[in-house]
Design a protein around this motif. Structure first.
Motif, PDB file in Angstrom:
ATOM      1  N   VAL A 198      -8.836  -2.605   0.376  1.00  0.00           N
ATOM      2  CA  VAL A 198      -8.397  -1.895  -0.668  1.00  0.00           C
ATOM      3  C   VAL A 198      -8.717  -0.496  -0.911  1.00  0.00           C
ATOM      4  O   VAL A 198     -10.175  -0.146  -0.828  1.00  0.00           O
ATOM      5  N   GLN A 199      -7.694   0.439  -1.157  1.00  0.00           N
ATOM      6  CA  GLN A 199      -8.263   1.907  -1.154  1.00  0.00           C
ATOM      7  C   GLN A 199      -8.069   2.116  -2.608  1.00  0.00           C
ATOM      8  O   GLN A 199      -7.433   1.458  -3.618  1.00  0.00           O
ATOM      9  N   GLU A 200      -8.792   3.263  -2.948  1.00  0.00           N
ATOM     10  CA  GLU A 200      -8.752   3.675  -4.421  1.00  0.00           C
ATOM     11  C   GLU A 200      -7.338   3.688  -5.067  1.00  0.00           C
ATOM     12  O   GLU A 200      -6.426   4.434  -4.416  1.00  0.00           O
ATOM     13  N   GLY A 201      -7.292   3.399  -6.195  1.00  0.00           N
ATOM     14  CA  GLY A 201      -6.030   3.410  -6.890  1.00  0.00           C
ATOM     15  C   GLY A 201      -4.958   2.518  -6.582  1.00  0.00           C
ATOM     16  O   GLY A 201      -3.920   2.507  -7.300  1.00  0.00           O
ATOM     17  N   GLN A 202      -5.234   1.647  -5.618  1.00  0.00           N
ATOM     18  CA  GLN A 202      -4.348   0.631  -5.233  1.00  0.00           C
ATOM     19  C   GLN A 202      -4.238  -0.431  -6.241  1.00  0.00           C
ATOM     20  O   GLN A 202      -5.391  -0.908  -7.106  1.00  0.00           O
ATOM     21  N   THR A 203      -3.024  -1.444  -6.450  1.00  0.00           N
ATOM     22  CA  THR A 203      -2.920  -2.178  -7.550  1.00  0.00           C
ATOM     23  C   THR A 203      -3.183  -3.663  -6.971  1.00  0.00           C
ATOM     24  O   THR A 203      -2.742  -3.710  -5.954  1.00  0.00           O
ATOM     25  N   LYS A 257     -11.246   0.741  -7.968  1.00  0.00           N
ATOM     26  CA  LYS A 257     -11.729   1.999  -8.904  1.00  0.00           C
ATOM     27  C   LYS A 257     -10.859   2.505  -9.921  1.00  0.00           C
ATOM     28  O   LYS A 257     -11.296   2.410 -11.224  1.00  0.00           O
ATOM     29  N   LYS A 258      -9.618   2.640  -9.587  1.00  0.00           N
ATOM     30  CA  LYS A 258      -8.761   3.280 -10.835  1.00  0.00           C
ATOM     31  C   LYS A 258      -7.512   2.451 -10.850  1.00  0.00           C
ATOM     32  O   LYS A 258      -6.829   2.316 -11.962  1.00  0.00           O
ATOM     33  N   SER A 261       5.841  -4.548  -7.541  1.00  0.00           N
ATOM     34  CA  SER A 261       5.047  -4.251  -8.296  1.00  0.00           C
ATOM     35  C   SER A 261       3.566  -3.785  -8.097  1.00  0.00           C
ATOM     36  O   SER A 261       2.865  -3.010  -8.729  1.00  0.00           O
ATOM     37  N   PHE A 262       3.295  -4.436  -7.065  1.00  0.00           N
ATOM     38  CA  PHE A 262       1.803  -4.379  -6.694  1.00  0.00           C
ATOM     39  C   PHE A 262       1.532  -4.219  -5.356  1.00  0.00           C
ATOM     40  O   PHE A 262       2.470  -4.344  -4.506  1.00  0.00           O
ATOM     41  N   ASP A 263       0.280  -3.571  -4.883  1.00  0.00           N
ATOM     42  CA  ASP A 263       0.086  -3.473  -3.464  1.00  0.00           C
ATOM     43  C   ASP A 263      -0.352  -4.733  -2.974  1.00  0.00           C
ATOM     44  O   ASP A 263      -0.251  -4.751  -1.550  1.00  0.00           O
ATOM     45  N   TYR A 264      -1.287  -5.543  -3.641  1.00  0.00           N
ATOM     46  CA  TYR A 264      -1.544  -6.855  -3.148  1.00  0.00           C
ATOM     47  C   TYR A 264      -1.401  -7.948  -4.069  1.00  0.00           C
ATOM     48  O   TYR A 264      -1.254  -7.615  -5.146  1.00  0.00           O
ATOM     49  N   ALA A 265      -1.121  -9.270  -3.554  1.00  0.00           N
ATOM     50  CA  ALA A 265      -1.055 -10.275  -4.278  1.00  0.00           C
ATOM     51  C   ALA A 265      -2.075 -11.206  -3.844  1.00  0.00           C
ATOM     52  O   ALA A 265      -1.878 -11.693  -2.435  1.00  0.00           O
ATOM     53  N   THR A 266      -3.176 -11.950  -4.432  1.00  0.00           N
ATOM     54  CA  THR A 266      -4.068 -12.704  -3.798  1.00  0.00           C
ATOM     55  C   THR A 266      -3.989 -14.001  -4.543  1.00  0.00           C
ATOM     56  O   THR A 266      -3.868 -14.053  -5.800  1.00  0.00           O
ATOM     57  N   ILE A 267      -4.557 -14.897  -3.983  1.00  0.00           N
ATOM     58  CA  ILE A 267      -4.900 -16.253  -4.570  1.00  0.00           C
ATOM     59  C   ILE A 267      -6.091 -16.880  -3.791  1.00  0.00           C
ATOM     60  O   ILE A 267      -6.132 -16.976  -2.569  1.00  0.00           O
ATOM     61  N   GLY A 268      -7.105 -17.184  -4.459  1.00  0.00           N
ATOM     62  CA  GLY A 268      -8.234 -17.863  -4.042  1.00  0.00           C
ATOM     63  C   GLY A 268      -8.592 -19.266  -4.385  1.00  0.00           C
ATOM     64  O   GLY A 268      -8.706 -19.617  -5.520  1.00  0.00           O
ATOM     65  N   PHE A 269      -8.733 -20.171  -3.370  1.00  0.00           N
ATOM     66  CA  PHE A 269      -9.269 -21.567  -3.916  1.00  0.00           C
ATOM     67  C   PHE A 269      -7.975 -22.219  -4.645  1.00  0.00           C
ATOM     68  O   PHE A 269      -8.498 -22.859  -5.578  1.00  0.00           O
ATOM     69  N   ALA A 270      -6.581 -21.884  -4.636  1.00  0.00           N
ATOM     70  CA  ALA A 270      -5.891 -22.484  -5.509  1.00  0.00           C
ATOM     71  C   ALA A 270      -4.409 -22.664  -4.920  1.00  0.00           C
ATOM     72  O   ALA A 270      -3.748 -23.696  -5.652  1.00  0.00           O
ATOM     73  N   LEU A 271      -4.216 -22.384  -3.638  1.00  0.00           N
ATOM     74  CA  LEU A 271      -2.972 -22.714  -3.219  1.00  0.00           C
ATOM     75  C   LEU A 271      -2.314 -24.080  -2.890  1.00  0.00           C
ATOM     76  O   LEU A 271      -1.574 -24.499  -3.282  1.00  0.00           O
ATOM     77  N   ARG A 272      -3.664 -24.895  -2.599  1.00  0.00           N
ATOM     78  CA  ARG A 272      -3.536 -26.425  -2.456  1.00  0.00           C
ATOM     79  C   ARG A 272      -3.208 -26.932  -3.678  1.00  0.00           C
ATOM     80  O   ARG A 272      -2.967 -28.166  -3.735  1.00  0.00           O
ATOM     81  N   VAL A 278       6.757  -9.923  -5.939  1.00  0.00           N
ATOM     82  CA  VAL A 278       6.176  -8.731  -6.737  1.00  0.00           C
ATOM     83  C   VAL A 278       5.297  -7.719  -5.995  1.00  0.00           C
ATOM     84  O   VAL A 278       4.709  -6.641  -6.644  1.00  0.00           O
ATOM     85  N   VAL A 279       5.058  -7.867  -4.587  1.00  0.00           N
ATOM     86  CA  VAL A 279       4.385  -7.037  -3.777  1.00  0.00           C
ATOM     87  C   VAL A 279       5.364  -6.102  -3.249  1.00  0.00           C
ATOM     88  O   VAL A 279       6.521  -6.136  -2.965  1.00  0.00           O
ATOM     89  N   LYS A 280       4.919  -4.630  -3.077  1.00  0.00           N
ATOM     90  CA  LYS A 280       5.770  -3.643  -2.521  1.00  0.00           C
ATOM     91  C   LYS A 280       5.889  -3.905  -0.978  1.00  0.00           C
ATOM     92  O   LYS A 280       5.079  -4.319  -0.513  1.00  0.00           O
TER      93      LYS A 280
END
Length: 234
Positions: free
Chosen positions: A44-49, A69-70, A115-126, A141-143
């Motif tokens: 992840v880079q500074e300023g990414q969403t 960070k921002k 809308s976003f640089d990343y979409a994450t999901i942790g320990f929930a996809l199942r 929703v990811v660019k």
């Protein structure tokens, strides 16, 4: 009879106070290492969403904010109890201006395309009713060029560790849940949810089937967890 979605919601509403403790027990205290490994791979880079789906008590949401960070970070979950615990952590870290917590459904995200640089999901996809629908929503929703990231429990691949882990997961863990969280049925359900879930190779194929590119799959700690990363086509 409750639907899967209603049952999962009741589970996480009830276990929220001891969720972090049980995560340590469930993962042999490895979940923090897995998340650090994931963050390195995400780069992840500074300023990414980012939007963190099923964010729970917000450990990953906070890590994303600290790396960015921002950049604006959204933590989304359908359990208000989980979000309340996450909000306390967020405030302790002084991240209230950077992180927005939203009660919502991972199957239908309340955000526009790209809308976003990343979409994450942790320990929930199942745990979701339809993992393909959730992956499609994450992709939507990811660019273009953005990343879809799943960190999830998986299926051990080598013996004798495989047999030991399944014994622990199916027999010991529900008893610990009963002792610590007073929730035998909820922690009995967790291993059952994993039985139906695809292994890391099958999940990589599903990532590809929904149109994600450059799909990477990393089994972790003998395969008891796996990281998957896919890129939205430009």
């Amino acid at each position: 009879m409750k639907s899967k979605e209603e049952f999962v919601h009741s589970v996480f509403e009830s276990i929220a106070p001891k969720y972090d403790l049980m995560n340590n027990i469930l993962s042999f205290r490895r979940h923090k290492y897995w998340r650090k490994f994931t963050m390195r791979k995400m780069n992840v880079q500074e300023g990414q969403t980012a939007i963190d789906l099923c964010c729970g008590t917000c450990d990953w949401t906070i890590s994303l904010a600290q790396e960015s960070k921002k950049g604006k970070i959204v933590g989304l979950d359908f359990s208000q109890n989980m979000l309340d615990y996450g909000a306390c952590k967020m405030q302790e870290q002084g991240l209230e201006k950077q992180i927005t917590l939203v009660r919502g459904n991972a199957m239908s995200l309340p955000y526009e395309d790209n809308s976003f640089d990343y979409a994450t999901i942790g320990f929930a996809l199942r745990n979701v009713p339809d993992l393909i629908q959730v992956l499609k929503e994450m992709q939507r929703v990811v660019k273009p060029g953005g990343k879809i990231v799943s960190l999830e429990l998986s299926k051990p691949t080598w013996q004798p560790f495989k047999a030991i882990y399944y014994f622990y997961f199916q027999r010991v863990l529900p008893l610990l849940g009963k002792l610590i969280v007073k929730s035998y049925e909820q922690y009995k359900w967790l291993p059952e949810s994993l039985i139906q879930f695809p292994n890391h190779k099958q999940l990589a194929e599903i990532f590809q089937s929904v149109g994600l590119t450059e799909v990477e799959a990393y089994p972790l700690t003998g395969g008891i967890a796996a990281l998957h990363i896919g890129v939205k086509a430009k």
